[in-house]
Motif scaffolding. Structure first.
Motif, PDB file in Angstrom:
ATOM      1  N   ARG A   1       9.249   7.213  -9.447  1.00  0.00           N
ATOM      2  CA  ARG A   1       9.347   6.238 -10.529  1.00  0.00           C
ATOM      3  C   ARG A   1      10.141   5.011 -10.097  1.00  0.00           C
ATOM      4  O   ARG A   1       9.718   3.862 -10.308  1.00  0.00           O
ATOM      5  N   ALA A   2      11.291   5.223  -9.453  1.00  0.00           N
ATOM      6  CA  ALA A   2      12.148   4.114  -9.061  1.00  0.00           C
ATOM      7  C   ALA A   2      11.477   3.225  -8.021  1.00  0.00           C
ATOM      8  O   ALA A   2      11.538   1.993  -8.092  1.00  0.00           O
ATOM      9  N   VAL A   3      10.828   3.848  -7.040  1.00  0.00           N
ATOM     10  CA  VAL A   3      10.209   3.075  -5.962  1.00  0.00           C
ATOM     11  C   VAL A   3       9.018   2.269  -6.477  1.00  0.00           C
ATOM     12  O   VAL A   3       8.878   1.080  -6.165  1.00  0.00           O
ATOM     13  N   LEU A   4       8.147   2.881  -7.274  1.00  0.00           N
ATOM     14  CA  LEU A   4       6.982   2.157  -7.768  1.00  0.00           C
ATOM     15  C   LEU A   4       7.373   1.065  -8.759  1.00  0.00           C
ATOM     16  O   LEU A   4       6.750   0.002  -8.803  1.00  0.00           O
ATOM     17  N   ALA A   5       8.415   1.303  -9.551  1.00  0.00           N
ATOM     18  CA  ALA A   5       8.886   0.258 -10.457  1.00  0.00           C
ATOM     19  C   ALA A   5       9.385  -0.938  -9.665  1.00  0.00           C
ATOM     20  O   ALA A   5       9.135  -2.097 -10.024  1.00  0.00           O
TER      21      ALA A   5
ATOM     22  N   LEU B   1       0.856  -1.183   0.000  1.00  0.00           N
ATOM     23  CA  LEU B   1       0.000   0.000   0.000  1.00  0.00           C
ATOM     24  C   LEU B   1       0.892   1.232   0.000  1.00  0.00           C
ATOM     25  O   LEU B   1       1.725   1.391   0.886  1.00  0.00           O
ATOM     26  N   VAL B   2       0.720   2.083  -0.996  1.00  0.00           N
ATOM     27  CA  VAL B   2       1.571   3.255  -1.174  1.00  0.00           C
ATOM     28  C   VAL B   2       0.744   4.520  -0.946  1.00  0.00           C
ATOM     29  O   VAL B   2      -0.281   4.734  -1.602  1.00  0.00           O
TER      30      VAL B   2
ATOM     31  N   GLY C   1       5.335  14.300  -9.666  1.00  0.00           N
ATOM     32  CA  GLY C   1       5.428  13.054  -8.923  1.00  0.00           C
ATOM     33  C   GLY C   1       4.186  12.201  -9.078  1.00  0.00           C
ATOM     34  O   GLY C   1       4.271  10.977  -9.261  1.00  0.00           O
ATOM     35  N   VAL C   2       3.008  12.827  -9.013  1.00  0.00           N
ATOM     36  CA  VAL C   2       1.756  12.093  -9.185  1.00  0.00           C
ATOM     37  C   VAL C   2       1.664  11.544 -10.611  1.00  0.00           C
ATOM     38  O   VAL C   2       1.180  10.422 -10.826  1.00  0.00           O
ATOM     39  N   ALA C   3       2.114  12.301 -11.595  1.00  0.00           N
ATOM     40  CA  ALA C   3       2.106  11.820 -12.983  1.00  0.00           C
ATOM     41  C   ALA C   3       2.954  10.568 -13.122  1.00  0.00           C
ATOM     42  O   ALA C   3       2.595   9.643 -13.868  1.00  0.00           O
ATOM     43  N   GLU C   4       4.092  10.504 -12.410  1.00  0.00           N
ATOM     44  CA  GLU C   4       4.926   9.296 -12.441  1.00  0.00           C
ATOM     45  C   GLU C   4       4.168   8.112 -11.859  1.00  0.00           C
ATOM     46  O   GLU C   4       4.253   6.989 -12.365  1.00  0.00           O
ATOM     47  N   ALA C   5       3.433   8.351 -10.777  1.00  0.00           N
ATOM     48  CA  ALA C   5       2.646   7.275 -10.180  1.00  0.00           C
ATOM     49  C   ALA C   5       1.532   6.830 -11.119  1.00  0.00           C
ATOM     50  O   ALA C   5       1.300   5.625 -11.314  1.00  0.00           O
ATOM     51  N   LEU C   6       0.827   7.792 -11.717  1.00  0.00           N
ATOM     52  CA  LEU C   6      -0.262   7.459 -12.634  1.00  0.00           C
ATOM     53  C   LEU C   6       0.234   6.633 -13.815  1.00  0.00           C
ATOM     54  O   LEU C   6      -0.464   5.728 -14.287  1.00  0.00           O
TER      55      LEU C   6
END
Length: 368
Positions: free
Chosen positions: A233-237, A165-166, A257-262
């Motif tokens: 990006r690195a963490v979610l990947a 959960l992020v 940052g939110v765009a990277e998550a999306l």
């Protein structure tokens, strides 16, 4: 430089760990490949030709063949996951040799070093099917998105999926608090602010607080309210490479940052209370989110204003309907008590989440 020759590389086998097989007699090339293996945290097996030990060639998760050794492996059985590695960018014959040995890719050093480190790290981590990654966004403030995100994660973990959960909303108060784990040991987002390139999936998972059989990446109580987009990006990947399910609680604004998550979501749920003002606000959120996320669905929350039901809300927003989020005390008053949302397996919220995961996993073709 890296190029594809025949087909995509094979997915790894979940849970399997191991280093690549290196085949070369070029001492300088071997030194470079050993250095890249060390950077990826992998220990390779090294041979000058096809290994004599039965099955060693076939069983290796990745085979790195030096261009000098291409002729010596021509007779080896064809398999996926073979990379022909060279240095001469102007040698057009390398493509012919790659076809002769059935290589998936041709890679030239030093240009292709980062690509190769990533591939080696993938096999060392035992990467399989990426995690099904779901984002939850509120159509307006107080919509219940954080509570639904927690309930989805708790339900996923209860069903036996590896779950992360992020908390991507630094101003949301912290999902660890909502789960009753604000004092739990483990890293929070500020610890990853300097992350660049690749983050190890296993190391990430082990570093995070474990609450209710799932891992949680939340915010601390400090002053940090953002991390760089490359860190997101690195963490979610890394989280996706671990497989299972990743649930991301998102803010309504869309910054870098939110765009990277999306960009890393498989699908998004827009939580919308069934009232006209909330629908109007949600339309603006959907417009911004839809510029990055293609699969956005609406989850409608009652009670309903006159003339509205879940289908009408979805129609007004022009989004597919994910379902009606049931009204229960945990959703309407998040954070009260220490029982996390969705913890009651027979409760209406848990049943909604179970049905959601069943459909989503079928659409995704199974779980990693």
């Amino acid at each position: 430089m890296a190029g594809t020759v025949t087909h995509d590389p094979p997915p790894g086998t979940p849970g399997r760990q191991g280093g690549p097989l290196i085949v070369t007699e070029d001492a300088a090339l071997l030194d470079d490949l050993l250095r890249l293996c060390a950077a990826a945290g992998a220990t390779p097996e090294v041979h000058h030709g096809v290994p004599e030990r039965r099955g060693s060639w076939e069983a290796a998760p990745l085979v790195l063949v030096g261009d000098d050794a291409a002729r010596r492996v021509r007779g080896a059985s064809r398999r996926r996951g073979v990379v022909l590695v060279g240095r001469d960018q102007d040698d057009s014959g390398v493509w012919r040799r790659a076809v002769e040995i059935g290589a998936d890719h041709v890679l030239m050093l030093p240009d292709g070093e980062q690509w190769l480190v990533d591939r080696i790290a993938d096999v060392a981590e035992g990467v399989g099917r990426p995690a099904l990654t779901v984002g939850v966004i509120g159509g307006r403030g107080g919509a219940g998105a954080s509570t639904l995100a927690c309930a989805l994660a708790v339900t996923s973990a209860r069903e036996g999926l590896r779950t992360l959960l992020v908390d991507a909303d630094p101003l949301g108060g912290g999902l660890d608090v909502l789960l009753g784990g604000e004092a739990a040991e483990g890293l929070r987002w500020p610890a990853f602010a300097g992350s660049r390139g690749r983050v190890g999936g296993g190391a990430l998972e082990e570093s995070l607080p474990e609450l209710h059989s799932l891992r949680v990446l939340s915010w601390d109580r400090g002053d940090c309210v953002a991390v760089p987009p490359q860190a997101v990006r690195a963490v979610l990947a890394a989280a996706r490479r671990r497989g299972g399910a990743v649930v991301v609680d998102l803010p309504r604004r869309v910054d870098e940052g939110v765009a990277e998550a999306l960009a890393q979501l498989d699908l998004g749920l827009l939580v919308v209370p069934a009232e006209l003002r909330a629908v109007a606000a949600a339309a603006r959120v959907a417009s911004a989110v839809g510029m990055v996320l293609r699969d956005l669905r609406v989850a409608v929350r009652g009670p309903y204003a006159p003339g509205l039901d879940e289908r009408e809300v979805a129609r007004l927003l022009g989004l597919p309907l994910a379902g009606e989020v049931p009204v229960e005390s945990g959703l309407r008053r998040p954070g009260e008590g220490r029982t996390p949302p969705g913890a009651a397996a027979r409760g209406p919220l848990a049943r909604f989440c179970t049905a959601f995961w069943e459909r989503a996993l079928i659409e995704a073709g199974g779980a990693g």
